[in-house]
Design a protein around this motif. Structure first.
Motif, short mmCIF file in Angstrom:
data_model
loop_
_atom_site.label_atom_id
_atom_site.label_comp_id
_atom_site.label_asym_id
_atom_site.label_seq_id
_atom_site.Cartn_x
_atom_site.Cartn_y
_atom_site.Cartn_z
N ARG A 6 0.83 -1.18 -0.07
CA ARG A 6 -0.12 -0.05 0.02
C ARG A 6 0.77 1.22 0.02
N ILE A 7 1.93 1.16 0.97
CA ILE A 7 2.83 2.46 0.68
C ILE A 7 3.58 2.54 -0.59
N LEU A 8 3.99 1.68 -1.13
CA LEU A 8 4.56 1.56 -2.38
C LEU A 8 3.51 2.04 -3.40
N ALA A 9 2.41 1.49 -3.40
CA ALA A 9 1.30 1.93 -4.38
C ALA A 9 0.89 3.63 -4.23
N ILE A 10 0.99 3.96 -2.99
CA ILE A 10 0.68 5.37 -2.69
C ILE A 10 1.82 6.34 -3.36
N ALA A 11 3.00 5.79 -3.27
CA ALA A 11 4.05 6.40 -3.89
C ALA A 11 4.43 6.32 -5.24
N LEU A 12 4.24 5.04 -5.76
CA LEU A 12 4.61 4.70 -7.14
C LEU A 12 3.58 4.88 -8.08
N VAL A 13 2.17 4.79 -7.91
CA VAL A 13 1.51 5.13 -8.66
C VAL A 13 1.30 6.56 -9.44
N PRO A 14 1.44 7.66 -8.64
CA PRO A 14 1.88 9.09 -9.32
C PRO A 14 3.12 9.01 -10.06
N SER A 15 4.07 8.14 -9.37
CA SER A 15 5.31 8.29 -10.09
C SER A 15 5.16 7.62 -11.54
N SER A 16 4.58 6.55 -11.33
CA SER A 16 4.63 5.68 -12.42
C SER A 16 3.71 6.65 -13.62
N THR A 17 2.43 7.16 -13.37
CA THR A 17 1.84 7.94 -14.18
C THR A 17 2.61 9.05 -14.86
N LEU A 18 3.67 9.75 -13.83
CA LEU A 18 4.12 10.71 -14.39
C LEU A 18 5.28 10.25 -15.28
N LEU A 19 5.77 9.05 -14.99
CA LEU A 19 6.68 8.41 -15.95
C LEU A 19 6.35 8.08 -17.28
N VAL A 20 5.08 7.43 -17.34
CA VAL A 20 4.49 6.84 -18.38
C VAL A 20 4.14 8.23 -19.39
N VAL A 21 3.52 9.19 -18.82
CA VAL A 21 3.10 10.50 -19.35
C VAL A 21 4.24 11.13 -19.86
N GLY A 22 5.36 11.28 -18.98
CA GLY A 22 6.43 12.11 -19.34
C GLY A 22 7.39 11.32 -20.62
N VAL A 23 7.24 10.12 -20.53
CA VAL A 23 8.28 9.17 -21.48
C VAL A 23 7.20 9.17 -22.76
N GLY A 24 5.81 9.06 -22.70
CA GLY A 24 4.97 8.89 -23.85
C GLY A 24 5.19 10.72 -24.63
N ALA A 25 5.10 11.53 -23.72
CA ALA A 25 5.19 12.99 -24.41
C ALA A 25 6.72 13.33 -25.00
N ALA A 26 7.71 12.65 -24.36
CA ALA A 26 8.92 12.91 -24.87
C ALA A 26 9.04 12.13 -26.14
N ALA A 27 8.60 10.99 -26.07
CA ALA A 27 8.75 10.04 -27.27
C ALA A 27 7.83 10.55 -28.31
N TYR A 28 6.72 11.05 -28.32
CA TYR A 28 6.13 11.74 -29.07
C TYR A 28 6.75 13.18 -29.73
N LEU A 29 7.34 13.85 -28.92
CA LEU A 29 7.92 15.11 -29.44
C LEU A 29 9.31 14.53 -30.05
N VAL A 30 9.74 13.44 -29.69
CA VAL A 30 11.09 13.15 -30.38
C VAL A 30 10.72 12.67 -31.55
N ALA A 31 9.74 11.94 -31.96
CA ALA A 31 9.24 11.30 -33.14
C ALA A 31 8.59 12.44 -34.25
N GLU A 32 8.05 13.47 -33.39
CA GLU A 32 7.48 14.72 -34.08
C GLU A 32 8.77 15.61 -34.62
N GLY A 33 9.71 15.59 -33.52
CA GLY A 33 10.82 16.40 -34.18
C GLY A 33 11.69 15.58 -35.42
N ASN A 34 11.76 14.30 -35.11
CA ASN A 34 12.57 13.44 -36.32
C ASN A 34 11.59 13.78 -37.46
#
Length: 681
Positions: free
Chosen positions: A11-39
Motif C-alpha cells: 500500500r505504501i509503495l502503491a501510494i508513492a509509485l502510482v503517481p510516479s508511474s503515471t508521471l513516468l508514462v506520461v513524460g516518456v510518452g510525451a517525450a517520445a512523441y515530441l522526439v518522433a515529431e521532431g525527427n
C-alpha cells in the motif's frame, strides 16, 4: 476483500509509485512523441530541401511550355519545332518532381496529400490540353489558366509549409519565399502574355488587363519584398532590379502597354509590325533573352530563400528533438528518483513496523506469559519495571508504539492486581479450611470418645453416621486447601496397601454401601501420596454414586500394568455425551487456571480438584464408556508412586473397619499445619 490482502508495504509503495508511474508514462510518452515529431519535422525539411532542384526544373519547364503555347495560340507558327522539346522537358521534370515528392509524402502525407492529389489530376489533363492546342481547338485563355493551375500546386504547397512551421520565424521565412515565388510567377505570366501579344496580329486573345495586373503586381511586390530579405538576397535582388535586363523588360512592357492604347500607323517613319502597330524597342530575341535572365534571377532568389528556410527548419527540428530527448531523460530520471525515494521511505517504514511487530509479539508471547508464570509462582512483580520501553519517535508509528506500551502496562497492572486478589482469596480459603479442619478434628475426637463408651447398637450406629458426615466435611475443607494451592494436612510416613487406600476413599463417600470393591493387586503406595490419592479416589467414587441410579452399584477394580497400577471405577448411570466427555478428559489431562473454572457455566469443583491432584503426582485419569452404558474412570498410578516392596503391611496404628469393611481410621504421621490433624477416612 482485495484490499485486505494487500500488505502495508504494497500500500505504501502503491501510494508513492502510482503517481510516479503515471508521471513516468506520461513524460516518456510525451517525450517520445515530441522526439518522433521532431525527427519527422527534420526529415520533412530535409526531403523538402532535396526536392528543390526538381521543383526548379518543373517550374522552368512549365513556364517555358506556357510561354511557347500562348505564343503559338497568338499566331506565331514558327514555334512548332521548339514546342516539342519543351514538352519533353516538362514530362521529364514532372517525373523528377513526383519522384522527389515521394520521400516527402512518406514522411508525412497529411500535409500535402490533397494538394498532391489535385496536382496529379491536373497533370493527367496535360495530353488533352496539348492535343487541343495543336489542333487549334483550345482557347488561349483556357491554356493560360491550365498552366497556371499546374504551378498553383507549388503555391499551395508553400502555403502549407508556411502554415505548419514550428515557430514564427520559420513561418515568416517560408511566407517570404512564397512571396518571391509569386513575384517570379507573376513575371513569367506577364512574359507569356507579352509573347502572345507580340505574336497576335490583332487584339490579344487574353485581355490586356491581365497583362497589366501581372506586371503591376510583380513590380510592386518586388519593391516591397526587397527590404524584408536577408543581406545577401537583398543585394542580389537589388542588383537584378538595377541590371540592364530588368530595364529592357520594363521598357518593353511600357511599349506593349502604350502600343495597345495607341492607333496603328502603318506609314510612320519607324518600325511597325505587319498589322501596322508601332515597332517595339527590342527585338523578340533580345526581349526573350532579357526575360530569361530576369526569370532565372527571380527563381534563384526564391530557391535561395526556400533552401535557407528549409535548412533553418532542419536545425530547429534537430534542436527540438534534442530538447525533447533531454526532457524525456529528465522525466525518466525524476521518476526513477521518485521510485528510489518511495522504496527507501517504504522500506524504512516497513522496517520500523516489523521491529514494532517483533517487540509487541515478544511482549505478548514471551514477557507477559513469563510474568504471569512468575506471578503464579508467588513472585512479587513491579509493574513499572515490567513496562517495556518502545521508543519509535513522535510520529504515527511512535504513537502506535506508545499505545502498545500503555496497553501492556495496563495488562501488567491488571495481572498484578489479579494476582494479589487471587493470593488474598487463597489466603481466605486456607484460613477457612484450617479453621474447618480444627472444628472437624475436635468433632471427630469427641465422636471417638463417645463411640468408645457407647454400647447401645442403635446409638452406636448413629454415632458412626455422624462420624462419616464429619469425614466428608473434612474432605470439603481439604478441597478448599487444594483450590488455594496448598496441601492437605494428612500424610503418612510408611507405604500403605492399595486396598486400604481404596477402602478409605470409599468410606468418605455418601453412598458407600453401593460401592463394591473387587479384589485389588497387593501393591503398596508411597506414604507421601496416600492422602492425595484417597482424596482423588473419594471424589471420583462420590461422583459415580451421584450420577447413577440409587439401586445400581459402583464397582472398583484394579490391576497391574506396564506403567504402574490401574484402578477402574465403573457406574451404571446414563453416561456422558462424547463431546462433553472429551472436554472432561481434556480438563483432567491439563487442568486450567482455577479462575477459569470458577467462571465457567459448567464448573465442577470436584473434577478440578481431581485434575489438580492428578497433575501434582503425574497420575493419568481418563473417562470412557462402561460396559453398562455408564462411565468408566481409568486411573493410572505411575510406577514412581509405588513402594518397592509388595509385602502386605498392616494398617497404621488406630485403624479400624466399619460395618462396610472400608478402612475408617488412618492416623497421621506428621503435618505441616500447626493445627491438630483430624483422622483419615
Amino acid at each position: 476483500m482485495f484490499r485486505a490482502r494487500l500488505g502495508v508495504r504494497t500500500r505504501i509503495l502503491a501510494i508513492a509509485l502510482v503517481p510516479s508511474s503515471t508521471l513516468l508514462v506520461v513524460g516518456v510518452g510525451a517525450a517520445a512523441y515530441l522526439v518522433a515529431e521532431g525527427n519527422k519535422a527534420q526529415e520533412w525539411a530535409s526531403q523538402n530541401r532535396q526536392v528543390i532542384p526538381s521543383t526548379r526544373q518543373f517550374l522552368e519547364a512549365v513556364q517555358e511550355e506556357r510561354q511557347l503555347t500562348l505564343t503559338a495560340l497568338g499566331g506565331d507558327e514558327s514555334l512548332a519545332l521548339t514546342l516539342g522539346p519543351a514538352r519533353q522537358r516538362l514530362d521529364i521534370a514532372f517525373k523528377g518532381l513526383m519522384s522527389g515528392t515521394n520521400g516527402v509524402r512518406e514522411v508525412d502525407d497529411s500535409k500535402i496529400g490533397s494538394t498532391a492529389n489535385n496536382f496529379i489530376a491536373v497533370v493527367a489533363q496535360l495530353t488533352q490540353v496539348r492535343t487541343a492546342a495543336d489542333t487549334g481547338q483550345l482557347p488561349a485563355a483556357d491554356a493560360y489558366a491550365f498552366f497556371n493551375r499546374l504551378l498553383d500546386a507549388i503555391t499551395s504547397g508553400s502555403k502549407v509549409i508556411a502554415a505548419t512551421a514550428p515557430n514564427a520565424e520559420l513561418g515568416l521565412r517560408f511566407a517570404t519565399g512564397l512571396r518571391l515565388f509569386l513575384v517570379d510567377e507573376a513575371f513569367s505570366r506577364s512574359s507569356a502574355l507579352a509573347s502572345m501579344i507580340i505574336a497576335s496580329p490583332g487584339p490579344p486573345p487574353i485581355p490586356m488587363e491581365e497583362f497589366w495586373r501581372q506586371t503591376g503586381f510583380y513590380h510592386t511586390e518586388v519593391t516591397t519584398l526587397a527590404s524584408s530579405l536577408g543581406t545577401e538576397q537583398h543585394r542580389s535582388l537589388q542588383a537584378l532590379m538595377a541590371g540592364p535586363a530588368w530595364q529592357r523588360i520594363t521598357t518593353m512592357e511600357n511599349a506593349l502597354a502604350h502600343r495597345n492604347t495607341a492607333t496603328p500607323t502603318p506609314n510612320a517613319n519607324h518600325l511597325v509590325t505587319q498589322s501596322g502597330w508601332p515597332a517595339l524597342p527590342l527585338t523578340t530575341t533580345e526581349w526573350q533573352a532579357a526575360a530569361t535572365e530576369v526569370n532565372r534571377g527571380l527563381i534563384a532568389s526564391w530557391l535561395a530563400q526556400n533552401e535557407e528556410a528549409q535548412t533553418l527548419a532542419e536545425a530547429e527540428a534537430a534542436d527540438a528533438t534534442t530538447k525533447s530527448a533531454w526532457a524525456g531523460g529528465g522525466v525518466i530520471a525524476v521518476s526513477l528518483l521518485a521510485f528510489a525515494i518511495a522504496i527507501l521511505l517504504a522500506n524504512r517504514i516497513i522496517r520500523r513496523l516489523e521491529r514494532l511487530r517483533g517487540e509487541t509479539l515478544a511482549l505478548a508471547d514471551e514477557r507477559l506469559p513469563d510474568m504471569m508464570r512468575r506471578l503464579n509462582a508467588g513472585e512479587i512483580i513491579d509493574p513499572d519495571a515490567e513496562s517495556p520501553d518502545l521508543d519509535y519517535g513522535h510520529d504515527e508509528i511512535g504513537q502506535v508504539a506508545n499505545a502498545f506500551q500503555h496497553a501492556h502496562g495496563a495488562a501488567v497492572a491488571g495481572a498484578v492486581n489479579e494476582a494479589r486478589t487471587r493470593e488474598g482469596v487463597k489466603a481466605v480459603f486456607l484460613n477457612i479450611a484450617h479453621r474447618s479442619q480444627v472444628v472437624v478434628h475436635r468433632q471427630l475426637e469427641i465422636l471417638d470418645k463417645a463411640e468408645e463408651r457407647q454400647e447401645d447398637p442403635a446409638l452406636l450406629n448413629t454415632l458412626f453416621e455422624l462420624d462419616h458426615l464429619a469425614t466428608r466435611e473434612r474432605r470439603n475443607a481439604e478441597n478448599l486447601i487444594i483450590l488455594a494451592g496448598g496441601r492437605p494436612g494428612r500424610q503418612w510416613r510408611n507405604p500403605v496397601p492399595l486396598i486400604d487406600v481404596v477402602r478409605s476413599a470409599v468410606g468418605e463417600t455418601l453412598d458407600y454401601t453401593r460401592v463394591r470393591v473387587a479384589r485389588l493387586p497387593e501393591t503398596q503406595l508411597l506414604g507421601a501420596v496416600v492422602a492425595d490419592l484417597i482424596h482423588l479416589l473419594a471424589e471420583l467414587v462420590d461422583n459415580a454414586t451421584s450420577f447413577s441410579p440409587p439401586q445400581s452399584r459402583v464397582e472398583v477394580t484394579g490391576k497391574v500394568v506396564g506403567k504402574g497400577v490401574v484402578t477402574e471405577i465403573s457406574d451404571q448411570g446414563m453416561g456422558v455425551p462424547s463431546a462433553k466427555m472429551a472436554r472432561i478428559n481434556e480438563l483432567l489431562r491439563q487442568p486450567p487456571d482455577f479462575g477459569l473454572v470458577a467462571l465457567s457455566a459448567d464448573a465442577r469443583l470436584g473434577l478440578f480438584v481431581v485434575a489438580r491432584l492428578a497433575a501434582r503426582h503425574h497420575i493419568s485419569i481418563r473417562l470412557a464408556e462402561s460396559d453398562y452404558g455408564g462411565v468408566r474412570v481409568i486411573v493410572l498410578i505411575p510406577s514412581a508412586l509405588l513402594a518397592q516392596e509388595n509385602v502386605h503391611t498392616p494398617p497404621p496404628l488406630g485403624a479400624a473397619e466399619n460395618g462396610s469393611g472400608a478402612l475408617t481410621a488412618l492416623p497421621p504421621s506428621h503435618t505441616v499445619d500447626p493445627d491438630p490433624l483430624p483422622r483419615a477416612w
